[in-house]
Motif scaffolding. Structure first.
Motif, PDB file in Angstrom:
ATOM      1  N   CYS A  82       0.854  -1.184   0.000  1.00 47.75           N
ATOM      2  CA  CYS A  82       0.000   0.000   0.000  1.00 47.75           C
ATOM      3  C   CYS A  82       0.894   1.239   0.000  1.00 47.75           C
ATOM      4  O   CYS A  82       1.933   1.278   0.652  1.00 47.75           O
ATOM      5  CB  CYS A  82      -0.903   0.004   1.233  1.00 47.75           C
ATOM      6  SG  CYS A  82      -2.114   1.335   1.196  1.00 47.75           S
ATOM      7  N   GLY A  83       0.486   2.252  -0.743  1.00 51.91           N
ATOM      8  CA  GLY A  83       1.318   3.445  -0.823  1.00 51.91           C
ATOM      9  C   GLY A  83       0.670   4.529  -1.654  1.00 51.91           C
ATOM     10  O   GLY A  83      -0.541   4.530  -1.888  1.00 51.91           O
ATOM     11  N   MET A  84       1.489   5.457  -2.103  1.00 52.22           N
ATOM     12  CA  MET A  84       1.019   6.685  -2.743  1.00 52.22           C
ATOM     13  C   MET A  84       1.712   6.883  -4.084  1.00 52.22           C
ATOM     14  O   MET A  84       2.846   6.447  -4.289  1.00 52.22           O
ATOM     15  CB  MET A  84       1.367   7.898  -1.869  1.00 52.22           C
ATOM     16  CG  MET A  84       0.822   7.858  -0.455  1.00 52.22           C
ATOM     17  SD  MET A  84      -0.927   8.235  -0.377  1.00 52.22           S
ATOM     18  CE  MET A  84      -0.974   9.824  -1.203  1.00 52.22           C
ATOM     19  N   ILE A  85       1.021   7.586  -4.971  1.00 56.77           N
ATOM     20  CA  ILE A  85       1.647   8.104  -6.188  1.00 56.77           C
ATOM     21  C   ILE A  85       1.127   9.529  -6.388  1.00 56.77           C
ATOM     22  O   ILE A  85      -0.046   9.818  -6.113  1.00 56.77           O
ATOM     23  CB  ILE A  85       1.353   7.213  -7.419  1.00 56.77           C
ATOM     24  CG1 ILE A  85       2.117   7.701  -8.652  1.00 56.77           C
ATOM     25  CG2 ILE A  85      -0.130   7.108  -7.696  1.00 56.77           C
ATOM     26  CD1 ILE A  85       2.037   6.736  -9.841  1.00 56.77           C
ATOM     27  N   ALA A  86       2.009  10.419  -6.803  1.00 56.77           N
ATOM     28  CA  ALA A  86       1.612  11.803  -7.072  1.00 56.77           C
ATOM     29  C   ALA A  86       2.326  12.286  -8.322  1.00 56.77           C
ATOM     30  O   ALA A  86       3.451  11.863  -8.613  1.00 56.77           O
ATOM     31  CB  ALA A  86       1.965  12.712  -5.891  1.00 56.77           C
ATOM     32  N   VAL A 184      -1.553  22.361 -10.378  1.00 52.58           N
ATOM     33  CA  VAL A 184      -2.445  21.212 -10.162  1.00 52.58           C
ATOM     34  C   VAL A 184      -1.637  19.921 -10.062  1.00 52.58           C
ATOM     35  O   VAL A 184      -0.747  19.653 -10.887  1.00 52.58           O
ATOM     36  CB  VAL A 184      -3.474  21.106 -11.306  1.00 52.58           C
ATOM     37  CG1 VAL A 184      -4.323  19.841 -11.155  1.00 52.58           C
ATOM     38  CG2 VAL A 184      -4.367  22.345 -11.351  1.00 52.58           C
ATOM     39  N   TRP A 185      -1.946  19.130  -9.043  1.00 55.14           N
ATOM     40  CA  TRP A 185      -1.352  17.801  -8.847  1.00 55.14           C
ATOM     41  C   TRP A 185      -2.463  16.759  -8.818  1.00 55.14           C
ATOM     42  O   TRP A 185      -3.582  17.047  -8.386  1.00 55.14           O
ATOM     43  CB  TRP A 185      -0.618  17.732  -7.499  1.00 55.14           C
ATOM     44  CG  TRP A 185       0.641  18.534  -7.388  1.00 55.14           C
ATOM     45  CD1 TRP A 185       0.763  19.899  -7.406  1.00 55.14           C
ATOM     46  CD2 TRP A 185       1.966  18.019  -7.199  1.00 55.14           C
ATOM     47  NE1 TRP A 185       2.081  20.264  -7.239  1.00 55.14           N
ATOM     48  CE2 TRP A 185       2.838  19.126  -7.109  1.00 55.14           C
ATOM     49  CE3 TRP A 185       2.498  16.722  -7.093  1.00 55.14           C
ATOM     50  CZ2 TRP A 185       4.215  18.971  -6.919  1.00 55.14           C
ATOM     51  CZ3 TRP A 185       3.855  16.568  -6.907  1.00 55.14           C
ATOM     52  CH2 TRP A 185       4.704  17.688  -6.831  1.00 55.14           C
ATOM     53  N   VAL A 277       5.973  10.706  -8.075  1.00 54.28           N
ATOM     54  CA  VAL A 277       6.514   9.926  -6.959  1.00 54.28           C
ATOM     55  C   VAL A 277       5.620   8.695  -6.793  1.00 54.28           C
ATOM     56  O   VAL A 277       4.407   8.818  -6.818  1.00 54.28           O
ATOM     57  CB  VAL A 277       6.487  10.743  -5.643  1.00 54.28           C
ATOM     58  CG1 VAL A 277       7.088   9.947  -4.493  1.00 54.28           C
ATOM     59  CG2 VAL A 277       7.209  12.068  -5.800  1.00 54.28           C
ATOM     60  N   ASN A 278       6.206   7.518  -6.609  1.00 54.61           N
ATOM     61  CA  ASN A 278       5.428   6.293  -6.394  1.00 54.61           C
ATOM     62  C   ASN A 278       6.107   5.522  -5.266  1.00 54.61           C
ATOM     63  O   ASN A 278       7.163   4.920  -5.476  1.00 54.61           O
ATOM     64  CB  ASN A 278       5.374   5.468  -7.682  1.00 54.61           C
ATOM     65  CG  ASN A 278       4.330   4.355  -7.626  1.00 54.61           C
ATOM     66  OD1 ASN A 278       3.802   4.029  -6.562  1.00 54.61           O
ATOM     67  ND2 ASN A 278       4.036   3.763  -8.775  1.00 54.61           N
ATOM     68  N   CYS A 279       5.552   5.572  -4.060  1.00 58.60           N
ATOM     69  CA  CYS A 279       6.245   4.999  -2.906  1.00 58.60           C
ATOM     70  C   CYS A 279       5.318   4.139  -2.053  1.00 58.60           C
ATOM     71  O   CYS A 279       4.159   4.473  -1.846  1.00 58.60           O
ATOM     72  CB  CYS A 279       6.872   6.101  -2.043  1.00 58.60           C
ATOM     73  SG  CYS A 279       5.717   7.383  -1.484  1.00 58.60           S
ATOM     74  N   HIS A 280       5.850   3.001  -1.578  1.00 58.02           N
ATOM     75  CA  HIS A 280       5.115   2.128  -0.660  1.00 58.02           C
ATOM     76  C   HIS A 280       5.153   2.698   0.758  1.00 58.02           C
ATOM     77  O   HIS A 280       6.081   3.411   1.128  1.00 58.02           O
ATOM     78  CB  HIS A 280       5.778   0.745  -0.577  1.00 58.02           C
ATOM     79  CG  HIS A 280       5.854   0.003  -1.868  1.00 58.02           C
ATOM     80  ND1 HIS A 280       4.810  -0.111  -2.752  1.00 58.02           N
ATOM     81  CD2 HIS A 280       6.877  -0.715  -2.419  1.00 58.02           C
ATOM     82  CE1 HIS A 280       5.182  -0.856  -3.785  1.00 58.02           C
ATOM     83  NE2 HIS A 280       6.423  -1.223  -3.598  1.00 58.02           N
ATOM     84  N   GLY A 317      -9.867  16.543   4.539  1.00 55.58           N
ATOM     85  CA  GLY A 317     -10.005  17.996   4.511  1.00 55.58           C
ATOM     86  C   GLY A 317      -8.734  18.735   4.872  1.00 55.58           C
ATOM     87  O   GLY A 317      -8.737  19.962   5.005  1.00 55.58           O
ATOM     88  N   ALA A 318      -7.640  17.991   5.063  1.00 49.21           N
ATOM     89  CA  ALA A 318      -6.378  18.614   5.484  1.00 49.21           C
ATOM     90  C   ALA A 318      -5.362  18.595   4.350  1.00 49.21           C
ATOM     91  O   ALA A 318      -5.536  17.904   3.355  1.00 49.21           O
ATOM     92  CB  ALA A 318      -5.819  17.875   6.703  1.00 49.21           C
ATOM     93  N   LYS A 319      -4.289  19.345   4.522  1.00 47.64           N
ATOM     94  CA  LYS A 319      -3.273  19.397   3.469  1.00 47.64           C
ATOM     95  C   LYS A 319      -2.397  18.149   3.471  1.00 47.64           C
ATOM     96  O   LYS A 319      -2.405  17.356   4.417  1.00 47.64           O
ATOM     97  CB  LYS A 319      -2.427  20.651   3.651  1.00 47.64           C
ATOM     98  CG  LYS A 319      -1.795  20.796   5.004  1.00 47.64           C
ATOM     99  CD  LYS A 319      -1.305  22.232   5.197  1.00 47.64           C
ATOM    100  CE  LYS A 319      -1.272  22.578   6.666  1.00 47.64           C
ATOM    101  NZ  LYS A 319      -0.958  23.964   6.934  1.00 47.64           N
ATOM    102  N   SER A 320      -1.651  17.980   2.386  1.00 51.49           N
ATOM    103  CA  SER A 320      -0.708  16.878   2.232  1.00 51.49           C
ATOM    104  C   SER A 320       0.642  17.454   1.831  1.00 51.49           C
ATOM    105  O   SER A 320       0.751  18.635   1.487  1.00 51.49           O
ATOM    106  CB  SER A 320      -1.205  15.899   1.164  1.00 51.49           C
ATOM    107  OG  SER A 320      -2.464  15.354   1.523  1.00 51.49           O
ATOM    108  N   PHE A 321       1.665  16.605   1.875  1.00 48.43           N
ATOM    109  CA  PHE A 321       3.023  17.104   1.645  1.00 48.43           C
ATOM    110  C   PHE A 321       3.825  16.186   0.724  1.00 48.43           C
ATOM    111  O   PHE A 321       3.787  14.966   0.866  1.00 48.43           O
ATOM    112  CB  PHE A 321       3.781  17.235   2.976  1.00 48.43           C
ATOM    113  CG  PHE A 321       3.130  18.198   3.931  1.00 48.43           C
ATOM    114  CD1 PHE A 321       3.433  19.552   3.885  1.00 48.43           C
ATOM    115  CD2 PHE A 321       2.194  17.755   4.855  1.00 48.43           C
ATOM    116  CE1 PHE A 321       2.815  20.446   4.748  1.00 48.43           C
ATOM    117  CE2 PHE A 321       1.573  18.633   5.725  1.00 48.43           C
ATOM    118  CZ  PHE A 321       1.884  19.990   5.674  1.00 48.43           C
ATOM    119  N   ILE A 322       4.521  16.817  -0.211  1.00 51.13           N
ATOM    120  CA  ILE A 322       5.608  16.142  -0.929  1.00 51.13           C
ATOM    121  C   ILE A 322       6.870  16.485  -0.150  1.00 51.13           C
ATOM    122  O   ILE A 322       7.141  17.665   0.129  1.00 51.13           O
ATOM    123  CB  ILE A 322       5.732  16.643  -2.383  1.00 51.13           C
ATOM    124  CG1 ILE A 322       4.388  16.530  -3.115  1.00 51.13           C
ATOM    125  CG2 ILE A 322       6.839  15.886  -3.117  1.00 51.13           C
ATOM    126  CD1 ILE A 322       3.872  15.123  -3.298  1.00 51.13           C
TER     127      ILE A 322
END
Length: 408
Positions: A82-86, A184-185, A277-280, A317-322
């Motif tokens: 499980c992880g993220m990509i941006a 835009v991301w 970015v694609n990270c587990h 509803g909150a911000k996110s960070f790279i």
């Protein structure tokens, strides 16, 4: 600075537990769970605990567990990989339509999400007929999957190809965000879906059976482990690596489909590859720390080697960070994977009203119904407090605020 930025628990019979939790809550139950883990004989040097820490199954979410000669399958968990990509696009805020409902709808049509109750009908969260991108991705995975299923045949009866390129439920999401310069991301969060869950569950049960057979007593049976050199250890390492590749491919396909969905709404040409970015954040990896080759399990934690980019999302509803890793060795080059829950899903459903959820997400085009209140911002820790607590682990590169959020 790092010596001042974490607390230490030294429990008799266990390795030290280093906690980057200044200014954020730590549940009593999560503390007890960490102490149980610290007493396993193969944990290397210490356990590092991230500021989004909270109670998990067997092992605490938000923990980094280096081991020598063994793996705890429940510490990796059942959403393996499980992880993220941006991806940052060449679009800016003014390129987005005034009404974002159409954008959200287009993404919802392009990415299967959620889950239908199992009543024999088609699951809305799976493909009926997998598209070409899913078939292509599966062609790179199917050979090793056959190696796994030849030995564990029941795993062939899972959602695998039909889940490749799909979102899931719970805290998984797709978002359209704006950074500090109104660029835009696109960002999304998902893992290895049904097949990863089945792999994780299978090996957790095998580890428990091995413990019973070898008459090994544990404070929590979910800490059952697979010793290196054993048959199940080698099979698990192979299967986990495969599930992590499935998860990465899953996110890549979804991102492609999100981009195409947005192109169907916004006529202006754009690209979406910059700073991808694609990270587990649920996985195990072989790494070298303090002169030893060790297995590092990150359960709700992200790799933060010096200069490495990562993603730390907040709540709906909150911000996110790279972020960019600072390579802090004491955290085994790790940082948090998000804000971390302060309420269980059951508690959140009892305490957070639909009206409160609507107010907390008023600035986001997203679901406002009772079925998502367990994902409302109030169910999570303050992302600002979490980021402050790990200021010696990562530096912030971009701050993102969501304008569209798709939830399963």
């Amino acid at each position: 600075m790092s010596e001042l930025n974490y607390n230490v628990i030294n429990e008799p019979g266990g390795v030290p537990i280093k906690l980057w939790t200044h200014g954020v809550p730590l549940e009593v139950e999560a503390r007890a769970q960490l102490i149980n883990m610290s007493k396993l004989p193969f944990v290397y040097r210490w356990i590092s605990v991230m500021p989004d820490v909270h109670l998990g199954k067997g092992a605490t979410v938000g923990s980094v567990i280096p081991t020598l000669g063994a793996i705890v399958p429940a510490a990796v968990g059942v959403d393996i990989g499980c992880g993220m990509i941006a991806a940052r696009t060449t679009l800016v805020a003014s390129d987005l339509p005034d009404n974002l409902a159409g954008l959200r709808s287009a993404i919802e049509k392009a990415v299967p999400h959620g889950r239908s109750p199992a009543r024999g009908g088609r699951d809305k969260g799976a493909w009926n007929t997998p598209p070409e991108a899913a078939e292509s991705g599966w062609s790179q995975l199917v050979g090793d999957f056959k190696v796994i299923t030849d030995k564990y045949p029941k795993l062939s009866k899972t959602n695998n190809l039909t889940h490749l390129g799909t979102l899931g439920t719970g805290n998984h999401f797709v978002e359209v965000c704006l950074d500090e310069e109104d660029r835009v991301w696109f960002m999304l969060h998902s893992g290895s879906r049904g097949v990863g869950n089945a792999i994780g569950s299978t090996f957790i049960e095998l580890a428990k059976a091995d413990m019973r057979r070898w008459m090994i007593n544990l404070p929590d049976m979910d800490l059952a482990y697979l010793p290196e050199g054993s048959e199940h250890f080698d099979d698990y390492v192979f299967a986990v690596d495969w599930a992590q590749r499935f998860a990465r491919t899953n996110r890549t396909i979804m991102m492609h489909n999100v981009v195409e969905a947005v192109r169907s709404v916004i006529a202006k040409p754009f690209t979406a590859e910059a700073e991808a970015v694609n990270c587990h954040h649920n996985y195990v990896n072989r790494e070298r720390h303090y002169g030893k080759d060790v297995l590092v399990t990150r359960k709700g934690a992200v790799s933060a080697k010096k200069g490495e980019l990562g993603i730390i999302p907040g709540s709906m509803g909150a911000k996110s960070f790279i972020v960019r890793g600072l390579g802090n060795e004491e955290s085994f080059h790790s940082c948090s994977h998000g804000a971390g829950r302060v309420m269980s899903r059951t508690e959140a459903r009892k305490r957070i009203t639909v009206e409160e959820h609507g107010k907390a997400t008023a600035h986001v085009e997203c679901r406002k119904d009772a079925d998502v209140v367990d994902e409302s911002p109030a169910a999570y820790k303050s992302i600002d407090a979490v980021m402050k607590a790990q200021r010696d682990l990562v530096e912030i590169v971009h701050t993102l605020r969501q304008v569209v959020c798709v939830k399963g």
